[in-house]
Design a protein around this motif. Structure first.
Motif, mmCIF file in Angstrom:
data_model
loop_
_atom_site.group_PDB
_atom_site.id
_atom_site.type_symbol
_atom_site.label_atom_id
_atom_site.label_comp_id
_atom_site.label_asym_id
_atom_site.label_seq_id
_atom_site.Cartn_x
_atom_site.Cartn_y
_atom_site.Cartn_z
ATOM 1 N N LEU A 234 7.683 -12.245 0.080
ATOM 2 C CA LEU A 234 6.313 -12.847 0.350
ATOM 3 C C LEU A 234 5.149 -12.054 -0.181
ATOM 4 C CD1 LEU A 234 6.503 -14.194 4.432
ATOM 5 C CD2 LEU A 234 6.534 -15.058 1.756
ATOM 6 N N PHE A 235 4.884 -10.889 -0.266
ATOM 7 C CA PHE A 235 4.014 -9.341 -0.758
ATOM 8 C C PHE A 235 4.623 -9.960 -2.230
ATOM 9 C CE2 PHE A 235 2.952 -8.323 3.658
ATOM 10 C CZ PHE A 235 2.073 -8.471 3.453
ATOM 11 N N ASP A 236 5.839 -9.388 -3.253
ATOM 12 C CA ASP A 236 5.761 -9.871 -4.442
ATOM 13 C C ASP A 236 5.874 -11.023 -5.000
ATOM 14 O OD1 ASP A 236 7.518 -8.016 -6.507
ATOM 15 O OD2 ASP A 236 8.174 -10.353 -6.698
ATOM 16 N N ALA A 237 5.940 -12.441 -4.284
ATOM 17 C CA ALA A 237 5.281 -13.431 -4.617
ATOM 18 C C ALA A 237 3.724 -13.745 -4.986
ATOM 19 C CB ALA A 237 5.856 -14.496 -3.461
ATOM 20 N N ALA B 141 4.498 2.505 -4.088
ATOM 21 C CA ALA B 141 3.672 1.492 -4.391
ATOM 22 C C ALA B 141 2.640 1.241 -5.547
ATOM 23 C CB ALA B 141 2.583 1.554 -3.111
ATOM 24 N N SER B 142 2.778 2.225 -6.183
ATOM 25 C CA SER B 142 1.604 3.078 -7.289
ATOM 26 C C SER B 142 1.841 2.073 -8.655
ATOM 27 C CB SER B 142 0.920 3.703 -7.441
ATOM 28 O OG SER B 142 0.175 4.423 -6.475
ATOM 29 N N VAL B 143 3.565 2.681 -8.538
ATOM 30 C CA VAL B 143 4.205 1.848 -9.487
ATOM 31 C C VAL B 143 3.984 0.511 -9.724
ATOM 32 C CG1 VAL B 143 6.741 2.299 -10.987
ATOM 33 C CG2 VAL B 143 5.326 4.445 -10.356
ATOM 34 N N VAL B 144 4.861 -0.005 -8.399
ATOM 35 C CA VAL B 144 4.496 -1.240 -9.158
ATOM 36 C C VAL B 144 3.664 -2.195 -9.110
ATOM 37 C CG1 VAL B 144 4.477 -1.618 -6.658
ATOM 38 C CG2 VAL B 144 5.559 -3.447 -8.403
ATOM 39 N N VAL C 128 5.522 -9.445 -14.070
ATOM 40 C CA VAL C 128 6.919 -8.989 -13.815
ATOM 41 C C VAL C 128 7.195 -7.085 -14.388
ATOM 42 C CG1 VAL C 128 7.455 -11.146 -14.372
ATOM 43 C CG2 VAL C 128 7.599 -9.302 -16.110
ATOM 44 N N GLY C 129 6.300 -6.723 -15.491
ATOM 45 C CA GLY C 129 6.353 -5.386 -15.078
ATOM 46 C C GLY C 129 6.709 -4.294 -14.676
ATOM 47 N N GLY C 130 5.451 -4.529 -13.326
ATOM 48 C CA GLY C 130 5.334 -3.712 -12.943
ATOM 49 C C GLY C 130 5.923 -4.109 -12.183
ATOM 50 N N GLY C 131 6.991 -5.097 -11.120
ATOM 51 C CA GLY C 131 8.677 -5.144 -10.373
ATOM 52 C C GLY C 131 9.523 -4.972 -10.609
ATOM 53 N N LEU C 132 9.559 -4.989 -12.270
ATOM 54 C CA LEU C 132 10.490 -4.329 -13.115
ATOM 55 C C LEU C 132 10.905 -2.644 -13.152
ATOM 56 C CD1 LEU C 132 12.822 -4.936 -15.330
ATOM 57 C CD2 LEU C 132 11.448 -4.315 -16.294
ATOM 58 N N LEU C 133 9.380 -2.034 -13.005
ATOM 59 C CA LEU C 133 9.858 -0.886 -12.846
ATOM 60 C C LEU C 133 9.580 -0.421 -11.654
ATOM 61 C CD1 LEU C 133 6.216 0.386 -14.963
ATOM 62 C CD2 LEU C 133 8.422 0.569 -16.131
ATOM 63 N N ARG C 134 9.551 -1.019 -11.026
ATOM 64 C CA ARG C 134 9.433 -0.634 -8.980
ATOM 65 C C ARG C 134 11.198 -0.723 -8.428
ATOM 66 N NH1 ARG C 134 8.559 -5.847 -5.525
ATOM 67 N NH2 ARG C 134 10.260 -6.366 -6.988
ATOM 68 N N ASP C 135 12.043 -1.416 -9.036
ATOM 69 C CA ASP C 135 13.529 -2.064 -8.334
ATOM 70 C C ASP C 135 13.898 -0.487 -9.587
ATOM 71 O OD1 ASP C 135 12.516 -4.401 -7.746
ATOM 72 O OD2 ASP C 135 13.006 -5.554 -9.124
ATOM 73 N N ILE C 136 13.976 -0.410 -11.217
ATOM 74 C CA ILE C 136 14.388 0.250 -12.049
ATOM 75 C C ILE C 136 14.124 1.777 -11.337
ATOM 76 C CG2 ILE C 136 14.490 1.635 -14.197
ATOM 77 C CD1 ILE C 136 14.051 -0.963 -15.665
ATOM 78 N N THR C 137 12.887 2.160 -10.516
ATOM 79 C CA THR C 137 12.728 3.470 -9.926
ATOM 80 C C THR C 137 13.678 3.382 -8.541
ATOM 81 O OG1 THR C 137 10.985 3.638 -11.197
ATOM 82 C CG2 THR C 137 10.834 5.203 -9.186
ATOM 83 N N ALA C 138 14.332 2.967 -7.802
ATOM 84 C CA ALA C 138 14.184 2.327 -6.847
ATOM 85 C C ALA C 138 15.842 2.105 -6.942
ATOM 86 C CB ALA C 138 14.216 1.644 -5.579
ATOM 87 N N PHE D 65 -0.889 -6.932 -2.924
ATOM 88 C CA PHE D 65 0.601 -7.495 -2.516
ATOM 89 C C PHE D 65 1.438 -7.149 -3.401
ATOM 90 C CE2 PHE D 65 -2.749 -11.660 -1.882
ATOM 91 C CZ PHE D 65 -2.340 -10.943 -0.299
ATOM 92 N N PHE D 66 1.848 -6.296 -4.262
ATOM 93 C CA PHE D 66 2.574 -5.092 -5.133
ATOM 94 C C PHE D 66 2.914 -4.114 -4.472
ATOM 95 C CE2 PHE D 66 2.473 -7.609 -9.170
ATOM 96 C CZ PHE D 66 3.818 -8.589 -8.850
ATOM 97 N N ALA D 67 1.521 -3.086 -4.333
ATOM 98 C CA ALA D 67 1.992 -2.062 -3.792
ATOM 99 C C ALA D 67 2.505 -1.631 -2.198
ATOM 100 C CB ALA D 67 0.753 -1.410 -3.270
ATOM 101 N N VAL D 68 2.046 -3.580 -0.793
ATOM 102 C CA VAL D 68 2.538 -3.800 -0.045
ATOM 103 C C VAL D 68 4.643 -3.723 -0.380
ATOM 104 C CG1 VAL D 68 3.422 -4.737 2.150
ATOM 105 C CG2 VAL D 68 0.659 -3.844 1.186
#
Length: 223
Positions: free
Chosen positions: A97-100, A42-45, A133-143, A19-22
């Motif tokens: 939705l996938f993040d949730a 996708a891998s980071v998050v 929340v860690g993966g989502g934080l890394l995803r948003d910072i990276t992007a 879900f997080f990867a999507v």
């Protein structure tokens, strides 16, 4: 516990990774990254939260680096988004939705692994939230996005806190099983999506501050 702890944990973890990867690949598509960038995001998050969790509990090499199964979901998510994204409308809604979904599952697995490592209930809840929340934080910072965790016009951490606290409470009372795990995941998912749709938020750091860019008059749900 009367069920296979390890089996449930692995399946929940892999589902959360997917879900997080999507969500990562969808954000990469929105930012017009190439397919390699999509795979990396996708891998980071999807793996970042679990890596943080395993490092904190000193579990040895993070699971993502010793089990090839954890590399499959990011690859699958990247391929799916590559072929399907052009026909996807309202992709922001899909991303949320996938993040949730990932948030709902990772707050459970993070808390369970913390309990299994011998951490006290309070620390287990905190680690469950960190995992979620860690993966989502890394995803948003990276992007180069404003992290959802710090968005004053959204609620992100509270659903994870709710799920982690419920998971630990059920685990301590011996009532955690596949059914209750599913119920917790549904509660967290519904909380996160409803908060996003209804524009729920918590008070700002200082009373009297105003939220810039928040249209309270229309109250329309976001795409």
């Amino acid at each position: 516990m009367t069920f296979s702890f390890s089996a449930v944990l692995i399946w929940l973890d892999l589902a959360g990774v997917f879900f997080f990867a999507v969500s990562g690949s969808l954000l990469a598509a929105r930012k017009q990254f190439d397919i390699i960038g999509s795979l990396l995001l996708a891998s980071v998050v999807s793996l970042g939260g679990g890596v943080i969790r395993d490092i904190i509990i000193n579990a040895g090499p993070p699971t993502a680096f010793i089990s090839p199964a954890y590399l499959a979901p990011p690859l699958l998510a990247t391929v799916l988004v590559y072929f399907l994204f052009s026909s996807v409308q309202r992709y922001t809604s899909l991303l949320v939705l996938f993040d949730a979904g990932g948030l709902a599952l990772f707050c459970i697995t993070g808390s369970l692994k913390a309990m299994a490592a011998g951490m006290n209930p309070v620390a287990a809840v905190l680690l469950g939230v960190t995992t979620a929340v860690g993966g989502g934080l890394l995803r948003d910072i990276t992007a180069n996005e404003v992290p959802q965790l710090f968005d004053p016009k959204d609620i992100y951490a509270l659903p994870a806190f709710t799920g982690a606290a419920l998971t630990v409470a059920l685990s301590v009372t011996g009532t955690f099983n596949a059914v209750t795990a599913g119920a917790v995941a549904v509660v967290v998912f519904a909380f996160r999506v409803t908060a996003w749709r209804r524009k729920w938020f918590v008070p700002l750091a200082v009373r009297g501050w105003h939220r810039l860019g928040l249209d309270t008059a229309e109250g329309k749900p976001r795409d």
